[in-house]
Design a protein around this motif. Structure first.
Motif, mmCIF file in Angstrom:
data_model
loop_
_atom_site.group_PDB
_atom_site.id
_atom_site.type_symbol
_atom_site.label_atom_id
_atom_site.label_comp_id
_atom_site.label_asym_id
_atom_site.label_seq_id
_atom_site.Cartn_x
_atom_site.Cartn_y
_atom_site.Cartn_z
ATOM 1 N N ARG A 263 0.830 -1.201 0.000
ATOM 2 C CA ARG A 263 0.000 0.000 0.000
ATOM 3 C C ARG A 263 0.867 1.256 0.000
ATOM 4 O O ARG A 263 0.605 2.213 -0.730
ATOM 5 C CB ARG A 263 -0.913 0.007 1.227
ATOM 6 C CG ARG A 263 -1.957 -1.077 1.290
ATOM 7 C CD ARG A 263 -3.087 -0.908 0.279
ATOM 8 N NE ARG A 263 -2.694 -1.318 -1.066
ATOM 9 C CZ ARG A 263 -2.550 -2.598 -1.448
ATOM 10 N NH1 ARG A 263 -2.756 -3.578 -0.592
ATOM 11 N NH2 ARG A 263 -2.197 -2.894 -2.677
ATOM 12 N N LEU A 264 1.908 1.267 0.826
ATOM 13 C CA LEU A 264 2.795 2.429 0.885
ATOM 14 C C LEU A 264 3.519 2.620 -0.448
ATOM 15 O O LEU A 264 3.584 3.733 -0.974
ATOM 16 C CB LEU A 264 3.811 2.253 2.011
ATOM 17 C CG LEU A 264 3.266 2.402 3.433
ATOM 18 C CD1 LEU A 264 4.265 1.859 4.445
ATOM 19 C CD2 LEU A 264 2.952 3.868 3.740
ATOM 20 N N ASN A 265 4.054 1.535 -0.984
ATOM 21 C CA ASN A 265 4.780 1.629 -2.257
ATOM 22 C C ASN A 265 3.865 2.063 -3.398
ATOM 23 O O ASN A 265 4.243 2.869 -4.253
ATOM 24 C CB ASN A 265 5.433 0.295 -2.593
ATOM 25 C CG ASN A 265 6.618 -0.013 -1.697
ATOM 26 O OD1 ASN A 265 7.245 0.900 -1.153
ATOM 27 N ND2 ASN A 265 6.938 -1.284 -1.545
ATOM 28 N N GLU A 266 2.662 1.506 -3.395
ATOM 29 C CA GLU A 266 1.697 1.841 -4.449
ATOM 30 C C GLU A 266 1.370 3.329 -4.443
ATOM 31 O O GLU A 266 1.361 3.990 -5.490
ATOM 32 C CB GLU A 266 0.428 1.015 -4.239
ATOM 33 C CG GLU A 266 -0.676 1.276 -5.247
ATOM 34 C CD GLU A 266 -1.930 0.469 -4.939
ATOM 35 O OE1 GLU A 266 -2.617 0.112 -5.890
ATOM 36 O OE2 GLU A 266 -2.209 0.211 -3.748
ATOM 37 N N ASN A 267 1.125 3.870 -3.265
ATOM 38 C CA ASN A 267 0.754 5.282 -3.184
ATOM 39 C C ASN A 267 1.957 6.202 -3.330
ATOM 40 O O ASN A 267 1.824 7.336 -3.801
ATOM 41 C CB ASN A 267 0.015 5.548 -1.866
ATOM 42 C CG ASN A 267 -1.388 4.978 -1.889
ATOM 43 O OD1 ASN A 267 -2.081 5.068 -2.896
ATOM 44 N ND2 ASN A 267 -1.810 4.368 -0.803
ATOM 45 N N ALA A 268 3.146 5.734 -2.927
ATOM 46 C CA ALA A 268 4.353 6.539 -3.133
ATOM 47 C C ALA A 268 4.635 6.726 -4.623
ATOM 48 O O ALA A 268 5.188 7.758 -5.035
ATOM 49 C CB ALA A 268 5.544 5.890 -2.445
ATOM 50 N N ARG A 269 4.264 5.738 -5.426
ATOM 51 C CA ARG A 269 4.499 5.849 -6.869
ATOM 52 C C ARG A 269 3.723 7.006 -7.503
ATOM 53 O O ARG A 269 4.079 7.492 -8.588
ATOM 54 C CB ARG A 269 4.163 4.526 -7.572
ATOM 55 C CG ARG A 269 5.211 3.443 -7.342
ATOM 56 C CD ARG A 269 5.008 2.245 -8.241
ATOM 57 N NE ARG A 269 3.900 1.407 -7.819
ATOM 58 C CZ ARG A 269 4.004 0.389 -6.965
ATOM 59 N NH1 ARG A 269 5.176 0.100 -6.436
ATOM 60 N NH2 ARG A 269 2.951 -0.337 -6.656
ATOM 61 N N LEU A 270 2.678 7.471 -6.831
ATOM 62 C CA LEU A 270 1.941 8.630 -7.335
ATOM 63 C C LEU A 270 2.807 9.882 -7.361
ATOM 64 O O LEU A 270 2.552 10.814 -8.130
ATOM 65 C CB LEU A 270 0.700 8.881 -6.473
ATOM 66 C CG LEU A 270 -0.360 7.770 -6.448
ATOM 67 C CD1 LEU A 270 -1.434 8.100 -5.421
ATOM 68 C CD2 LEU A 270 -0.968 7.567 -7.823
ATOM 69 N N SER B 70 -2.380 5.937 3.425
ATOM 70 C CA SER B 70 -1.681 4.662 3.632
ATOM 71 C C SER B 70 -0.772 4.720 4.852
ATOM 72 O O SER B 70 -0.622 3.719 5.565
ATOM 73 C CB SER B 70 -0.875 4.284 2.375
ATOM 74 O OG SER B 70 0.117 5.244 2.087
ATOM 75 N N VAL B 71 -0.191 5.880 5.111
ATOM 76 C CA VAL B 71 0.615 6.047 6.324
ATOM 77 C C VAL B 71 -0.281 5.947 7.560
ATOM 78 O O VAL B 71 0.068 5.309 8.555
ATOM 79 C CB VAL B 71 1.371 7.393 6.289
ATOM 80 C CG1 VAL B 71 2.096 7.640 7.604
ATOM 81 C CG2 VAL B 71 2.371 7.421 5.139
ATOM 82 N N LYS B 72 -1.454 6.570 7.475
ATOM 83 C CA LYS B 72 -2.401 6.487 8.587
ATOM 84 C C LYS B 72 -2.843 5.047 8.815
ATOM 85 O O LYS B 72 -2.958 4.586 9.958
ATOM 86 C CB LYS B 72 -3.643 7.356 8.305
ATOM 87 C CG LYS B 72 -4.680 7.295 9.435
ATOM 88 C CD LYS B 72 -5.971 7.993 9.067
ATOM 89 C CE LYS B 72 -6.788 7.193 8.088
ATOM 90 N NZ LYS B 72 -8.158 7.739 7.902
ATOM 91 N N GLN C 57 6.929 14.414 8.912
ATOM 92 C CA GLN C 57 6.900 14.068 10.333
ATOM 93 C C GLN C 57 6.353 12.664 10.541
ATOM 94 O O GLN C 57 6.900 11.884 11.335
ATOM 95 C CB GLN C 57 6.049 15.085 11.102
ATOM 96 C CG GLN C 57 6.077 14.874 12.610
ATOM 97 C CD GLN C 57 5.234 15.880 13.350
ATOM 98 O OE1 GLN C 57 4.021 15.951 13.150
ATOM 99 N NE2 GLN C 57 5.867 16.671 14.203
ATOM 100 N N SER C 58 5.311 12.313 9.823
ATOM 101 C CA SER C 58 4.725 10.979 9.968
ATOM 102 C C SER C 58 5.698 9.895 9.533
ATOM 103 O O SER C 58 5.846 8.865 10.200
ATOM 104 C CB SER C 58 3.420 10.879 9.171
ATOM 105 O OG SER C 58 2.415 11.690 9.748
ATOM 106 N N GLN C 59 6.350 10.099 8.395
ATOM 107 C CA GLN C 59 7.357 9.135 7.945
ATOM 108 C C GLN C 59 8.442 8.949 8.997
ATOM 109 O O GLN C 59 8.800 7.820 9.358
ATOM 110 C CB GLN C 59 8.005 9.609 6.636
ATOM 111 C CG GLN C 59 7.230 9.327 5.378
ATOM 112 C CD GLN C 59 8.029 9.709 4.134
ATOM 113 O OE1 GLN C 59 8.925 10.559 4.171
ATOM 114 N NE2 GLN C 59 7.720 9.084 3.011
ATOM 115 N N ASP C 60 8.964 10.054 9.485
ATOM 116 C CA ASP C 60 10.072 10.024 10.428
ATOM 117 C C ASP C 60 9.664 9.371 11.746
ATOM 118 O O ASP C 60 10.368 8.503 12.280
ATOM 119 C CB ASP C 60 10.567 11.453 10.662
ATOM 120 C CG ASP C 60 11.887 11.497 11.407
ATOM 121 O OD1 ASP C 60 12.806 10.753 11.035
ATOM 122 O OD2 ASP C 60 12.006 12.283 12.367
ATOM 123 N N MET C 61 8.515 9.774 12.282
ATOM 124 C CA MET C 61 8.063 9.244 13.568
ATOM 125 C C MET C 61 7.757 7.752 13.483
ATOM 126 O O MET C 61 8.124 6.986 14.387
ATOM 127 C CB MET C 61 6.829 10.012 14.050
ATOM 128 C CG MET C 61 7.097 11.436 14.487
ATOM 129 S SD MET C 61 5.590 12.281 15.042
ATOM 130 C CE MET C 61 5.241 11.383 16.548
#
Length: 465
Positions: A212-219, A278-280, A369-373
């Motif tokens: 899910r993270l990879n899929e949405n990061a590709r956007l 996806s992060v949430k 911040q979300s990625q880092d935390m």
């Protein structure tokens, strides 16, 4: 000090500073969070790559001379190597849709280029932050492109840490594969399972989040460089879009593509909304797992106490001997903040107006911040909690055999009505289901032992009637 000027007048800037007057004004105007750009160096490095790609495209098109181009290119390389992080001093939250961040980058790169050209900082006649470093650009294409590149890069360490946590869960699943315990629904006894199945479920649910993270990061790979102010490409040369995108693709080693409609791309923040969701989702799952760990380790005498979390610190200033589940608690709180950040991204995206969303700084800040935390929280959870969990296997088994939920296992063999009566009697008298079934002659001991074999209770089995 050196004197610089802008639209609003003149200001004194520290002579040793690579930033300039517009950065100085931004620092004065936006003392909001106390968190500066240099806390997220991936954004600084992404900006350097954007500026480098623009300089290359402008040189190719003959609108930037070789001497300035080479100085800007070298300055961008040094910024991307982390040599000027301390010069990026603007607050992450700022008005102006990111203009202050863009100008912070333009000024640092321009002043370093001036040094390389053997001029003094601030002698912008020879290399200007706007005229040369920002040539063919606007904040409205440079800023979101840099943010996307930085977030795409930041997704890699996030998913790598997630995969390490998943591996730890798989390891615990194997370790606890023979530990019989009682499963629960609505916090009530349900049916038997193994502790290994509990941890395997955690591993599987987290594995889903990697894709899910990879899929949405590709956007984030679709960018709007060349859009300039609103997407029309004003003040850029014909062919610039193709050239700057190609150069940026080469510099970043990312499969970047230009948006098919730059006007739409300049106002759209949908990719940020999707990635934030996806992060949430990952945060929600991590929090649920931590809730479980706190419940399963509750006690040690008056709780469930099926597992032991590694003790990390004394738990109370007044209660001697108390040890709290501090690591899961910290991850829970991290998840709450990430969930809140997702709401900030949602509100900021919804509040965009007409041809530009001016709230991209809070979107960027929230996602960085979300990625880092989350990255730090998962590492902490893995190293300081999951890897050190032990099972109270004897207690787990005893609770299974004392549980009224055990009656579910014998239900197919004695019928629902009889099983209900057994459960009712067991609850009323406190006696074991096993003993009551034998006493009433509903099954033989051999039959009951076979039914209650852990392997038979924790997997599907053929029911013979």
């Amino acid at each position: 000090m050196r004197t610089e000027h802008d639209l609003l007048g003149e200001r004194e800037v520290p002579d040793e500073a690579y930033y300039g007057i517009q950065t100085l004004r931004a620092v004065e105007n936006f003392s909001i969070t106390g968190i500066k750009l240099n806390l997220y160096p991936q954004l600084i490095y992404a900006f350097a790559k954007v500026k480098s790609a623009a300089a290359r495209a402008n040189f190719d098109l003959g609108i930037l001379d070789k001497e300035r181009y080479e100085a800007i290119e070298q300055a961008c390389t040094e910024v991307a190597e982390g040599k000027f992080n301390k010069e990026f001093i603007v607050d992450m939250i700022q008005g102006g849709a990111g203009t202050s961040t863009n100008m912070n980058a333009n000024e640092v790169i321009a002043n370093r280029a001036l040094e390389l050209l053997r001029h003094k900082k601030g002698e912008y006649t020879y290399c200007h932050p706007n005229n040369h470093v920002n040539l063919s650009q606007s904040t409205n294409d440079a800023y979101p492109t840099a943010v996307k590149i930085a977030l795409y890069s930041g997704n890699k360490p996030l998913t790598e840490e997630l995969q390490k946590l998943i591996a730890s869960m798989h390891k615990k699943a194997a370790e606890f594969s023979s530990v019989l315990k009682m499963g629960r629904t609505q916090l009530q006894d349900a049916v038997p399972m193994t502790l290994g199945q509990t941890f395997e479920a955690y591993a599987v649910t987290l594995t889903e989040e990697v894709e899910r993270l990879n899929e949405n990061a590709r956007l984030f790979l679709e960018i709007n460089m060349g859009a300039t102010a609103i997407g029309t490409g004003i003040n850029s040369e014909p062919g610039y879009v193709e050239k700057v995108t190609a150069h940026l693709k080469e510099i970043t080693s990312m499969p970047l593509v230009s948006s098919p409609d730059l006007i739409e791309a300049t106002q759209d923040t949908g990719s940020f909304v999707m990635y934030s969701s996806s992060v949430k989702r990952l945060a929600v799952k991590l929090s649920k797992i931590c809730n479980d760990l706190r419940l399963l380790s509750s006690g040690p005498r008056c709780g469930i106490n099926e597992i032991n979390l590694p003790p990390m610190q004394p738990g109370s200033s007044i209660m001697p001997g108390k040890v709290n589940p501090v690591i899961p608690e910290a991850v829970n709180q991290t998840a709450f903040k990430v969930i809140g950040n997702d709401l900030s991204v949602t509100l900021a995206s919804e509040a965009g107006q007409l041809e530009l969303n001016v709230f991209e700084p809070i979107i960027a800040f929230s996602l960085f911040q979300s990625q880092d935390m989350l990255c730090r929280a998962m590492e902490t959870l893995r190293k300081r909690c999951i890897d050190g969990i032990t099972a109270n296997a004897g207690l787990c088994r005893d609770m299974v055999y004392k549980s009224i939920g055990l009656v579910t296992a014998v239900n197919p063999f004695i019928g629902y009505e009889a099983a209900s009566e057994i459960a009712k009697t067991a609850l009323k008298t406190g006696r074991a289901v096993y003993d009551l079934v034998l006493e009433q002659g509903l099954l033989t001991r051999a039959q009951l032992d076979d039914i209650l074999n852990p392997e038979n209770m924790t997997h599907p089995r053929k029911i013979c009637t």
